[in-house]
Design an enzyme around this catalytic site. Structure first.
Site, PDB file in Angstrom:
ATOM      1  N   PRO A 169       0.791  -1.225   0.000  1.00 22.48           N
ATOM      2  CA  PRO A 169       0.000   0.000   0.000  1.00 22.48           C
ATOM      3  C   PRO A 169       0.826   1.279   0.000  1.00 22.48           C
ATOM      4  O   PRO A 169       1.851   1.370   0.668  1.00 22.48           O
ATOM      5  CB  PRO A 169      -0.829  -0.102   1.285  1.00 22.48           C
ATOM      6  N   ASN A 170       0.352   2.211  -0.775  1.00 17.77           N
ATOM      7  CA  ASN A 170       0.893   3.581  -0.891  1.00 17.77           C
ATOM      8  C   ASN A 170       2.195   3.662  -1.669  1.00 17.77           C
ATOM      9  O   ASN A 170       2.677   4.760  -1.953  1.00 17.77           O
ATOM     10  CB  ASN A 170       1.056   4.235   0.496  1.00 17.77           C
ATOM     11  N   ARG A 182       4.952  10.867  -2.731  1.00 17.95           N
ATOM     12  CA  ARG A 182       4.558  10.661  -1.343  1.00 17.95           C
ATOM     13  C   ARG A 182       5.729  10.992  -0.421  1.00 17.95           C
ATOM     14  O   ARG A 182       6.805  10.390  -0.556  1.00 17.95           O
ATOM     15  CB  ARG A 182       4.207   9.183  -1.207  1.00 17.95           C
ATOM     16  N   TYR A 187      10.941   9.169   1.267  1.00 16.06           N
ATOM     17  CA  TYR A 187      11.020   8.091   0.274  1.00 16.06           C
ATOM     18  C   TYR A 187      11.718   8.487  -1.030  1.00 16.06           C
ATOM     19  O   TYR A 187      11.906   7.650  -1.898  1.00 16.06           O
ATOM     20  CB  TYR A 187       9.606   7.575  -0.033  1.00 16.06           C
ATOM     21  N   ASN A 239       8.080  -5.309  -0.524  1.00 13.79           N
ATOM     22  CA  ASN A 239       7.973  -4.184   0.402  1.00 13.79           C
ATOM     23  C   ASN A 239       6.499  -4.125   0.784  1.00 13.79           C
ATOM     24  O   ASN A 239       5.676  -3.619   0.015  1.00 13.79           O
ATOM     25  CB  ASN A 239       8.417  -2.878  -0.250  1.00 13.79           C
ATOM     26  N   ALA A 277       2.920  -0.521   5.089  1.00 12.86           N
ATOM     27  CA  ALA A 277       2.486  -0.571   6.496  1.00 12.86           C
ATOM     28  C   ALA A 277       2.014  -1.962   6.925  1.00 12.86           C
ATOM     29  O   ALA A 277       2.007  -2.269   8.127  1.00 12.86           O
ATOM     30  CB  ALA A 277       1.396   0.469   6.728  1.00 12.86           C
ATOM     31  N   ASP A 305       1.636 -15.261   7.026  1.00  8.38           N
ATOM     32  CA  ASP A 305       1.249 -16.661   6.873  1.00  8.38           C
ATOM     33  C   ASP A 305       1.292 -17.091   5.414  1.00  8.38           C
ATOM     34  O   ASP A 305       1.624 -18.246   5.114  1.00  8.38           O
ATOM     35  CB  ASP A 305      -0.162 -16.897   7.436  1.00  8.38           C
ATOM     36  N   GLU A 345      12.671  -9.019   2.218  1.00  7.58           N
ATOM     37  CA  GLU A 345      11.841  -7.875   2.624  1.00  7.58           C
ATOM     38  C   GLU A 345      12.657  -6.594   2.445  1.00  7.58           C
ATOM     39  O   GLU A 345      13.818  -6.543   2.874  1.00  7.58           O
ATOM     40  CB  GLU A 345      11.468  -8.087   4.102  1.00  7.58           C
ATOM     41  N   HIS A 382      12.672  -2.263   2.827  1.00  5.90           N
ATOM     42  CA  HIS A 382      12.084  -0.998   3.240  1.00  5.90           C
ATOM     43  C   HIS A 382      12.975   0.131   2.765  1.00  5.90           C
ATOM     44  O   HIS A 382      14.191   0.101   3.002  1.00  5.90           O
ATOM     45  CB  HIS A 382      11.889  -0.934   4.756  1.00  5.90           C
ATOM     46  N   ARG A 389      12.280   5.775  12.772  1.00  2.56           N
ATOM     47  CA  ARG A 389      10.984   6.448  12.655  1.00  2.56           C
ATOM     48  C   ARG A 389      10.075   6.095  13.841  1.00  2.56           C
ATOM     49  O   ARG A 389      10.568   5.676  14.878  1.00  2.56           O
ATOM     50  CB  ARG A 389      10.379   6.096  11.295  1.00  2.56           C
TER      51      ARG A 389
END
Ligand code: DQA
Length: 150
Positions: free
Chosen positions: A10-11, A18, A23, A75, A78, A88, A99, A101, A108
Site C-alpha cells: 500500500p501507498n 509521497r 522516500y 515491500n 504498512a 502466513d 523484505e 524498506h 521512525r
C-alpha cells in the site's frame, strides 16, 4: 531460469510524490525500470511486478507464486507491521523472500520498528533508499543460483 516477483504494498504506487523527504523522488516505475535493466545483466533472470493497496490481492499473488516462481522481493508497506495474513502466506509458499524498506524504519515512529514479516523471510534490507530493491535482487539471485554477484 529464475523468475522473481517484486511486490509493493500500500501507498508505494505514490512513490516519488509521497513524502519525498522520506522516500525520495523516484517513482515506482523508475525503480522497476532499473530492476529490469539489472536483470538483463543477470543470466536468465526474469522479473514480474505487482503493486496493490489491498491485503487480499497481495496474498493471492503470493499464493500464485507457489511452485511457479523462484523467489519474491516484497515491500509490504504498512502491512509489514501488522499483517499476520501476509506473513502466513509467505510461510505457506515456503520460498525465498527478501523484505525491503526504503526508509530506515528503526529511526521512525515506534510502530514501524517491528516487522511481523521478517521471521519468515531470508533477509531484510532497510533504510538504503530504492537501491534496497537492487541489493535485494542481487542477493535473491545469488541465493537461488548459488552465485556471487556482490
Ligand atoms: C516502508 C516503511 C513502512 O513503515 C511504511 O508504512 C511504508 C513504506 C518503507 O519502504 O520504508 O509504506 O515499507
Amino acid at each position: 531460469m529464475p523468475t522473481f516477483l517484486i511486490i509493493n504494498g500500500p501507498n508505494l504506487n505514490m512513490l516519488g510524490r509521497r513524502e519525498p523527504s522520506v522516500y525520495g523522488y523516484e517513482t515506482l516505475g523508475d525503480v522497476e525500470q532499473r530492476l529490469v535493466k539489472q536483470a538483463e545483466g543477470l543470466q536468465d533472470c526474469r522479473l514480474r511486478f505487482f503493486q496493490s493497496n489491498h491485503e487480499g490481492e497481495i496474498i493471492d499473488r503470493i499464493h500464485e507464486a507457489f511452485q511457479t516462481l523462484d523467489g519474491i522481493i516484497i515491500n509490504p508497506g504498512a502491512f509489514t507491521h501488522y499483517s499476520y495474513a501476509i506473513r502466513d502466506a509467505i510461510a505457506a509458499v515456503n520460498m525465498p523472500v527478501i523484505e525491503v524498506h526504503i526508509s530506515n524504519v528503526h529511526k521512525r515512529e515506534e510502530f514501524r520498528h517491528h516487522s511481523v514479516i521478517s521471521p519468515v523471510v531470508i533477509g531484510q534490507i532497510v533504510g538504503l533508499g530504492t537501491k534496497g530493491y537492487e541489493l535485494a535482487l542481487t542477493a535473491l539471485y545469488d541465493h537461488v543460483t548459488g552465485g556471487d554477484h556482490t
